[in-house]
Design an enzyme around this catalytic site. Sequence first.
Site, mmCIF file in Angstrom:
data_model
loop_
_atom_site.group_PDB
_atom_site.id
_atom_site.type_symbol
_atom_site.label_atom_id
_atom_site.label_comp_id
_atom_site.label_asym_id
_atom_site.label_seq_id
_atom_site.Cartn_x
_atom_site.Cartn_y
_atom_site.Cartn_z
ATOM 1 N N ASP A 57 -116.030 36.295 74.905
ATOM 2 C CA ASP A 57 -115.528 36.299 73.535
ATOM 3 C C ASP A 57 -114.196 37.046 73.516
ATOM 4 O O ASP A 57 -114.138 38.238 73.821
ATOM 5 C CB ASP A 57 -116.548 36.977 72.620
ATOM 6 C CG ASP A 57 -116.240 36.764 71.146
ATOM 7 O OD1 ASP A 57 -115.288 36.033 70.826
ATOM 8 O OD2 ASP A 57 -116.961 37.343 70.309
ATOM 9 N N ASP A 101 -111.955 30.621 70.960
ATOM 10 C CA ASP A 101 -111.952 31.975 71.524
ATOM 11 C C ASP A 101 -113.274 32.433 72.137
ATOM 12 O O ASP A 101 -113.405 33.605 72.503
ATOM 13 C CB ASP A 101 -111.521 32.982 70.464
ATOM 14 C CG ASP A 101 -112.431 32.997 69.245
ATOM 15 O OD1 ASP A 101 -113.209 32.034 69.076
ATOM 16 O OD2 ASP A 101 -112.359 33.955 68.461
ATOM 17 N N GLU A 102 -114.250 31.553 72.266
ATOM 18 C CA GLU A 102 -115.493 31.983 72.909
ATOM 19 C C GLU A 102 -116.195 30.801 73.565
ATOM 20 O O GLU A 102 -116.031 29.649 73.169
ATOM 21 C CB GLU A 102 -116.424 32.683 71.923
ATOM 22 C CG GLU A 102 -116.902 31.813 70.786
ATOM 23 C CD GLU A 102 -117.939 32.515 69.913
ATOM 24 O OE1 GLU A 102 -118.836 33.186 70.460
ATOM 25 O OE2 GLU A 102 -117.845 32.375 68.679
#
Length: 368
Positions: free
Chosen positions: A15, A109-110
């Site tokens: 993350d 983003d993860e």
Amino acid sequence: MEVEAALIRKIIHVDMDAFYASVEQRDNPELRGKPVAVGGSSKRGVVAAASYEARAFGVRSAMPSVTAQRQCPDLVFVKPRFEAYKAVSRHIREIFSRFTDIVQPLSLDEAYLDVTQDKQGIGSAVKIAKAIRTAIRDETGLTASAGVSYNKFIAKLASDQNKPDGLCVILPEQGPEFVASLPVRRFHGVGPRTAEKMAKLGVNTGADLAQKDEAWLAHHFGSWGGYLFQAARGIDLRPVNSNAVRKSIGAESTYFNDKRSEAELRDALDVIVDILWDRIDRHCGQGRTLVLKARYSDFRTITRSRTVGHILADRAAIAQLGHRLLDQIQPVEMGVRLLGLTLSGLIDQTTSPESTPQGHFTFDHIED
């Protein structure tokens, strides 16, 4: 119930830390060390992301910009640059691919990574996570936090444990105890209203949840009861699915003060449109069906939907159709405590979210 050895995997959840805001601070040195919000600063603007300096003042994503500015008078607003974020995301995924081919992105983003059999033969999921975080830092100038565990549920919880720029490892024998120590609000899918309902039932922690049998959970939480029963015991049998398909993208807001007038409802809907469009844009979602959901003060929930003959390709189209759906429930007979919009029947996207036990993906509720 114990986790069978044959089902133990090596899962990493990566993350990025305050991703959008961190990219802006990286690219503009004048923003470093300052409270930054990515999003619109107008009356109807919404915070898409906040730097850790801004979070110290309570600024959070999906917060109305006027509220964020009130909580942090020195907040600096920056317009989103999604192409820049997507470019960095592609670089990060290339880094992932060096270690495994089994990657399930949740957003820009993860992502989940299954490194049970890693490509480089490193053998240790912890060493792989460290190598990935080092590569991200060296090649992008950004930091990432990672959770390493034997299943997706715990790996995701672990990645949030030592943020920012942290690493948390939960071994199979530690899983049930780790879950027991957490407040149920930390469980993926448990929003404010569900947490409130659980609290009224005497369930505040994972340990409290583990005391309830599956029949009790099914009675109070329906089909979700089975998921909660296993999660409370540190069990999650879902594989990392690199071919997962998103079915919908949505945003909904729960209000402490019911909305009653048409003006209030339209203002509230405009905020939701901004949040929804941000999520559609970042996930590259495309669809033709928009669904409006409204929950009244007596908890009665209604939906209105419409499918059009073209892709809803911009915010204006989403807003126009959303307000037409809102017209269908006007005037409201009683106060509205929840309002939401969902783009469903997605036909194309470049990222795939986590599949929940209900078979669709629901974003966090927003409370004002």
